[in-house]
Structure formats: C-alpha cells, structure tokens
Scaffold this motif. Structure first.
Motif, PDB file in Angstrom:
ATOM      1  N   TYR A  83     127.499 112.803  44.044  1.00  0.00           N
ATOM      2  CA  TYR A  83     126.358 112.188  44.718  1.00  0.00           C
ATOM      3  C   TYR A  83     125.050 112.649  44.087  1.00  0.00           C
ATOM      4  N   VAL A  84     123.978 111.925  44.445  1.00  0.00           N
ATOM      5  CA  VAL A  84     122.607 112.355  44.173  1.00  0.00           C
ATOM      6  C   VAL A  84     121.749 111.944  45.363  1.00  0.00           C
ATOM      7  N   VAL A  85     120.803 112.804  45.732  1.00  0.00           N
ATOM      8  CA  VAL A  85     119.815 112.506  46.764  1.00  0.00           C
ATOM      9  C   VAL A  85     118.450 112.476  46.096  1.00  0.00           C
ATOM     10  N   VAL A  86     117.666 111.432  46.393  1.00  0.00           N
ATOM     11  CA  VAL A  86     116.351 111.260  45.765  1.00  0.00           C
ATOM     12  C   VAL A  86     115.278 111.105  46.835  1.00  0.00           C
ATOM     13  N   GLU A  87     114.023 111.275  46.413  1.00  0.00           N
ATOM     14  CA  GLU A  87     112.875 111.077  47.286  1.00  0.00           C
ATOM     15  C   GLU A  87     112.338 109.664  47.164  1.00  0.00           C
ATOM     16  N   ALA A  88     111.910 109.112  48.282  1.00  0.00           N
ATOM     17  CA  ALA A  88     111.244 107.809  48.250  1.00  0.00           C
ATOM     18  C   ALA A  88     109.874 107.938  47.579  1.00  0.00           C
ATOM     19  N   GLY A  89     109.071 108.887  48.030  1.00  0.00           N
ATOM     20  CA  GLY A  89     107.797 109.171  47.362  1.00  0.00           C
ATOM     21  C   GLY A  89     106.637 108.273  47.732  1.00  0.00           C
ATOM     22  N   HIS A  90     106.884 107.241  48.548  1.00  0.00           N
ATOM     23  CA  HIS A  90     105.796 106.312  48.912  1.00  0.00           C
ATOM     24  C   HIS A  90     106.243 105.506  50.139  1.00  0.00           C
ATOM     25  N   PRO A  91     105.306 105.156  51.032  1.00  0.00           N
ATOM     26  CA  PRO A  91     105.698 104.367  52.215  1.00  0.00           C
ATOM     27  C   PRO A  91     106.416 103.066  51.880  1.00  0.00           C
ATOM     28  N   TYR A  92     105.993 102.402  50.797  1.00  0.00           N
ATOM     29  CA  TYR A  92     106.655 101.136  50.450  1.00  0.00           C
ATOM     30  C   TYR A  92     108.142 101.361  50.160  1.00  0.00           C
ATOM     31  N   VAL A  93     108.448 102.443  49.421  1.00  0.00           N
ATOM     32  CA  VAL A  93     109.849 102.734  49.083  1.00  0.00           C
ATOM     33  C   VAL A  93     110.612 103.168  50.326  1.00  0.00           C
ATOM     34  N   ARG A  94     109.934 103.883  51.241  1.00  0.00           N
ATOM     35  CA  ARG A  94     110.596 104.249  52.492  1.00  0.00           C
ATOM     36  C   ARG A  94     110.970 103.001  53.287  1.00  0.00           C
ATOM     37  N   HIS A  95     110.078 101.997  53.272  1.00  0.00           N
ATOM     38  CA  HIS A  95     110.407 100.747  53.948  1.00  0.00           C
ATOM     39  C   HIS A  95     111.619 100.070  53.302  1.00  0.00           C
ATOM     40  N   CYS A  96     111.668 100.125  51.984  1.00  0.00           N
ATOM     41  CA  CYS A  96     112.828  99.555  51.278  1.00  0.00           C
ATOM     42  C   CYS A  96     114.114 100.291  51.664  1.00  0.00           C
ATOM     43  N   ALA A  97     114.019 101.611  51.768  1.00  0.00           N
ATOM     44  CA  ALA A  97     115.188 102.402  52.134  1.00  0.00           C
ATOM     45  C   ALA A  97     115.718 101.997  53.501  1.00  0.00           C
ATOM     46  N   GLU A  98     114.785 101.699  54.410  1.00  0.00           N
ATOM     47  CA  GLU A  98     115.186 101.264  55.760  1.00  0.00           C
ATOM     48  C   GLU A  98     115.751  99.852  55.729  1.00  0.00           C
ATOM     49  N   GLU A  99     115.059  98.955  55.039  1.00  0.00           N
ATOM     50  CA  GLU A  99     115.446  97.544  55.032  1.00  0.00           C
ATOM     51  C   GLU A  99     116.804  97.308  54.373  1.00  0.00           C
ATOM     52  N   TYR A 100     117.075  98.055  53.308  1.00  0.00           N
ATOM     53  CA  TYR A 100     118.300  97.817  52.547  1.00  0.00           C
ATOM     54  C   TYR A 100     119.380  98.867  52.804  1.00  0.00           C
TER      55      TYR A 100
ATOM     56  N   SER B  28     113.924 110.081  58.342  1.00  0.00           N
ATOM     57  CA  SER B  28     112.539 109.814  57.945  1.00  0.00           C
ATOM     58  C   SER B  28     112.430 108.718  56.898  1.00  0.00           C
ATOM     59  N   PHE B  29     113.555 108.326  56.320  1.00  0.00           N
ATOM     60  CA  PHE B  29     113.626 107.355  55.223  1.00  0.00           C
ATOM     61  C   PHE B  29     112.959 107.870  53.948  1.00  0.00           C
ATOM     62  N   GLU B  30     112.622 109.150  53.916  1.00  0.00           N
ATOM     63  CA  GLU B  30     112.025 109.750  52.719  1.00  0.00           C
ATOM     64  C   GLU B  30     113.089 110.171  51.720  1.00  0.00           C
ATOM     65  N   HIS B  31     114.308 110.389  52.187  1.00  0.00           N
ATOM     66  CA  HIS B  31     115.397 110.807  51.308  1.00  0.00           C
ATOM     67  C   HIS B  31     116.513 109.771  51.359  1.00  0.00           C
ATOM     68  N   MET B  32     117.016 109.420  50.177  1.00  0.00           N
ATOM     69  CA  MET B  32     118.062 108.404  50.058  1.00  0.00           C
ATOM     70  C   MET B  32     119.198 108.959  49.207  1.00  0.00           C
ATOM     71  N   ALA B  33     120.391 108.483  49.447  1.00  0.00           N
ATOM     72  CA  ALA B  33     121.556 108.987  48.723  1.00  0.00           C
ATOM     73  C   ALA B  33     122.306 107.869  48.022  1.00  0.00           C
ATOM     74  N   LEU B  34     122.845 108.209  46.886  1.00  0.00           N
ATOM     75  CA  LEU B  34     123.785 107.346  46.181  1.00  0.00           C
ATOM     76  C   LEU B  34     125.014 108.193  45.896  1.00  0.00           C
ATOM     77  N   TYR B  35     126.200 107.656  46.148  1.00  0.00           N
ATOM     78  CA  TYR B  35     127.397 108.447  45.891  1.00  0.00           C
ATOM     79  C   TYR B  35     128.483 107.597  45.245  1.00  0.00           C
ATOM     80  N   ARG B  36     129.366 108.289  44.613  1.00  0.00           N
ATOM     81  CA  ARG B  36     130.584 107.688  44.066  1.00  0.00           C
ATOM     82  C   ARG B  36     131.741 108.363  44.781  1.00  0.00           C
ATOM     83  N   PRO B  37     132.622 107.619  45.461  1.00  0.00           N
ATOM     84  CA  PRO B  37     133.623 108.259  46.327  1.00  0.00           C
ATOM     85  C   PRO B  37     134.735 108.989  45.593  1.00  0.00           C
ATOM     86  N   ILE B  38     134.967 108.649  44.329  1.00  0.00           N
ATOM     87  CA  ILE B  38     136.074 109.260  43.587  1.00  0.00           C
ATOM     88  C   ILE B  38     135.637 109.531  42.154  1.00  0.00           C
ATOM     89  N   HIS B  39     136.439 110.298  41.457  1.00  0.00           N
ATOM     90  CA  HIS B  39     136.336 110.382  39.994  1.00  0.00           C
ATOM     91  C   HIS B  39     137.748 110.248  39.448  1.00  0.00           C
TER      92      HIS B  39
END
Length: 452
Positions: A297-314, A321-332
């Motif tokens: 996995y990786v966790v990233v920062e939104a860094g801006h209100p617009y990106v936080r809104h995207c994190a919520e919407e999608y 807080s929608f300031e932190h978002m995660a992307l993961y791969r379930p297996i290797h």
C-alpha cells in the motif's frame, strides 16, 4: 505499457534477453514457470547447489526435458536451451549472458554473486533482499560505477512498494507512508522454527505438503522479513524508518489512511514520509476483516481542499478528514512477476527499485536471554530477530546487522529484546560479507555519501 511489444520485437529479431539464474528454489522456480512462456527471453543457464533439484523443479513447473538437456554452455547457446550446473562463477563469467537473477536467499552468497556479475559487466536482479538489506547501497553504487543496473525484484513486495511510491510522486502526491501487510502479534518476536506453524496458522502437515522451510517461514512470522523488506524500501525511496522501527498496527484495507498517518493527525506513525507494516491480526489474536496480509500500500496527502473533495467524491479510501488517501494492491505474485524486472532493465534501462542511500538498517535483536558462548543461528532461527532501525542510529550504536548474525559466537550475554552489537560477537574480519559491510558503513558514514 509496451514491454510485451518490445519483448516480441526482440524475439522476432532473434535477440532475446539472455539470462542466468542463480538459485532454483521456490522464488526461482516461480520465475521459471513464467519464463518458459515469455517471448523474447532465453534462460541460458541455471546455477544451483543441487542441479538434480533444479532439473526436478524445471519439470515440476512445466519445462519439457529437451529444453534443459544441454550438456554445455555452447550447446545451450546454439539451440536456445538451458544449461544446468552447480558452478555459479561460470554463469557469472559467461559472455553470452547479459543479466543475472540472484535468487539464493543467502546474504553472503548474494553479495558474492552480485560482485561477480558487476565485474563481468552484467546487470543484476537482486531477489536476495537479505543481501540488499546488508549491503545494497554499496552494491548499487558499484553497479552504477561499472555501467550496469542493480535492481530489486518485481513481484517481491519491496519493488512493488517502490512502484507505489513512484506512482504517488509522479502524480504530484506527497507520500505519508508506504508498506505492506503481514501476520503479526508481539509474542511472534519470540517465534522459533518449532512454533512457526502454529503462529502462521498452518498445520505441520500442510507445511510439509508445501515443502515449506520452517526457518525461512519463521522469518516472516518473527518480524525479521518485514524489517528487511522495509529497510530495502527506505534505502530505495528516500522514506525514513520510525525511530523505534516497525509497530505493526492492525489495519484493514479500508482503514489504511486512518491508521498509517502521523499520531499528531490521529494515526499511529511517528512522522510523515515513513514505512509501516500492518497486521492482519488484532492484538488479541482475532483476525482483521478485509486484511492486507499479502498486499502492499501507499498513503498520500491530498494537500488542497479541491483534492480533498475529489477524495470524498470518488471514494479514494480516505480518512475521516479526506486529507489522507490510500491505494493498495491486495496480493503480490512473487516470482511469477519477476519478468517485469528483466524486461524493464534490458529494454528500458530502468531498475524496478534500487538503493540510492543508506537510511535504514535491520539489526539482530535477542528473542530470549542469550548467554556468552552461544552461537547465533541467523534469520528465522532460535536466537535473534531483525528489528528495523535508522541507519545513523545503527552506526552510532555499533549494531550487528541481521545478515551477519549467523554462525558467530557471543562474547557477552544479551537480554531479551536487546540489540546485539559488533562488540558482542567474535567476528572474522576477513569474511567477505563482513568486509563489504564494513566498507559500506565507512562509505556511507561520510556526509557526502548520503543523498541530498
């Protein structure tokens, strides 16, 4: 996304990537299973301490006998078949091989083979993450100086995590944390080859059926492999370890952004820009739902209100807080994916992760009270486990790297949970692995050797 097309072109032109494999164990055999079906690659030779076992593994993963019946390098080269030998130096030196895949798992052997490949002008895919954790920054530096590529192995979790980090930075995100999952409870640091299957959640019968080595699998359970792999990630990405190493917080795939962020923001980490391994078990031993035990996995920062809104919407797996978002791969897929490294190096001139600094270390830590005169038995054994530590602290304390805590005699007693130091063991300073590690420590202790 055109590696397959480029491989097909190499096949059509009669110029396949010419590969030598050192070590035909589990990881190597998984590579072999896919290599026989990959256009544009020619496995010229396999070196293994037990050639008969290597041939049996070739047969087990679908290779027709005529494809590895070559009696010499020349015959393998002429007919596009594979020569099997126990002579690793001859594979490293052969002019017809352009790339070596080192898959032994032995740190001393891995260092020796890597140096041999570099001296022969060959690229190296270092499956042997134990060797990378011990001396990878110096080995990669030597490879660059020689004009060849040193690479972590795609399919193994460190290279996949490096890919996550690169993806995040290429998209303009600041990385908060990156890592993987595992099965962990604090008591597992005391796990031995005698208790590993109970801790792993397997019966001895299933383990025997799978041909699983208890000492090797114990390194996954006792925390050593996690320390080794996250050390490789730090040294390749610029992420820095937490001061006290990995904490292994329980977390589900959907809770990564809530857990793997700094404590000051409601998470569990000491700082931003670090690594962490999440557990698939709660501290009471109950399973975490939707766990990440086999993933990355990786966790990233939104860094801006617009990106936080995207994190919520999608629904980008955000925290509250929608300031932190995660992307993961379930297996290797482990060795089944290593062809990506081979193709990336040969066709693009790019490693799939490589150390560029000495930021983290993995140090031998006592599993139980150890007495003077005891002989340490290395990774996954009965004596020590590998704790991740910032490299500068490891150097300041004179900690013994886990990769050298094998067949060395203790001069001093060590309390349970305490690190072992160079001064605590009788070390053969003439040992090649010791010499290369000492050289790396000397080189990277200089401020000008560290990355800007």
């Amino acid at each position: 996304m055109n590696l397959a097309t480029m491989l097909a072109a190499r096949a059509e032109s009669g110029r396949p990537i010419r590969i030598g494999l050192i070590g035909a164990g589990k990881f190597g055999t998984m590579f072999l299973a896919q290599l026989r079906r990959t256009a544009g690659m020619h496995l010229v030779a396999i070196a293994d301490l037990a050639p008969a076992r290597a041939r049996a593994n070739l047969a087990a993963c679908g290779w027709p006998a005529e494809r590895y019946a070559a009696g010499s390098f020349a015959e393998a080269w002429q007919h596009g078949t594979t020569f099997v030998t126990d002579d690793a130096p001859s594979v490293l030196a052969h002019d017809g091989i352009e790339m070596v895949v080192e898959a032994t798992g032995d740190p001393a052997a891995g260092i020796r083979h890597c140096l041999g490949a570099i001296a022969s002008g060959k690229h190296i895919v270092m499956v042997n993450v134990e060797a990378d954790a011990l001396a990878g920054p110096l080995l990669a530096r030597r490879a660059r100086a020689a004009g060849v590529i040193y690479s972590l192995a795609y399919g193994d979790q460190p290279a996949l995590i490096c890919e996550h980090v690169d993806w995040a930075r290429t998209c303009g995100f600041e990385v908060v944390a990156a890592g993987k999952g595992t099965r962990y409870r604090p008591a597992f640091h005391r796990s031995t080859p005698d208790t590993v299957w109970e801790n792993f959640g397997l019966t001895p019968e299933k383990a025997a059926r799978g041909g699983m080595n208890p000492k090797m699998f114990n390194s996954f359970i006792d925390g050593s492999k996690s320390g080794i792999e996250m050390t490789a990630v730090c040294n390749a990405t610029g992420l820095t370890p937490q001061p006290n190493g990995l904490a292994f917080p329980p977390a589900s795939c959907t809770d990564l952004a809530r857990v793997c962020k700094p404590a000051a923001r409601g998470g569990t980490l000491t700082h931003k820009g670090t690594v962490e391994v999440v557990s698939s078990l709660n501290r009471d031993g109950t399973p975490v739902a939707n766990d990440l035990q086999m993933g990355t996995y990786v966790v990233v920062e939104a860094g801006h209100p617009y990106v936080r809104h995207c994190a919520e919407e999608y629904r980008m797996l955000p925290d509250d807080s929608f300031e932190h978002m995660a992307l993961y791969r379930p297996i290797h897929m482990i060795g089944l994916e290593i062809g990506i490294s081979v193709a990336s190096i040969a066709l693009r001139g790019e490693p799939t992760g490589a150390p560029n600094g000495f930021r983290a270390d993995v140090v031998a830590t006592a599993k139980r009270p150890l007495a003077a005169g005891e002989v340490l038995d290395g990774e996954g054994g009965y004596c020590v486990w590998g704790r991740q530590m910032p490299a500068d602290r490891s150097l300041a304390l004179g900690c013994l790297p886990l990769g050298l805590a094998h067949r060395v005699t203790l001069k001093n007693p060590i309390a349970e949970g305490q690190v072992v130091r160079w001064r605590d063991v009788a070390i053969d300073e003439s040992d090649p692995g010791v010499r290369i590690r000492r050289e790396m420590e000397a080189v990277f202790a200089r401020p000008d050797a560290l990355p800007a």
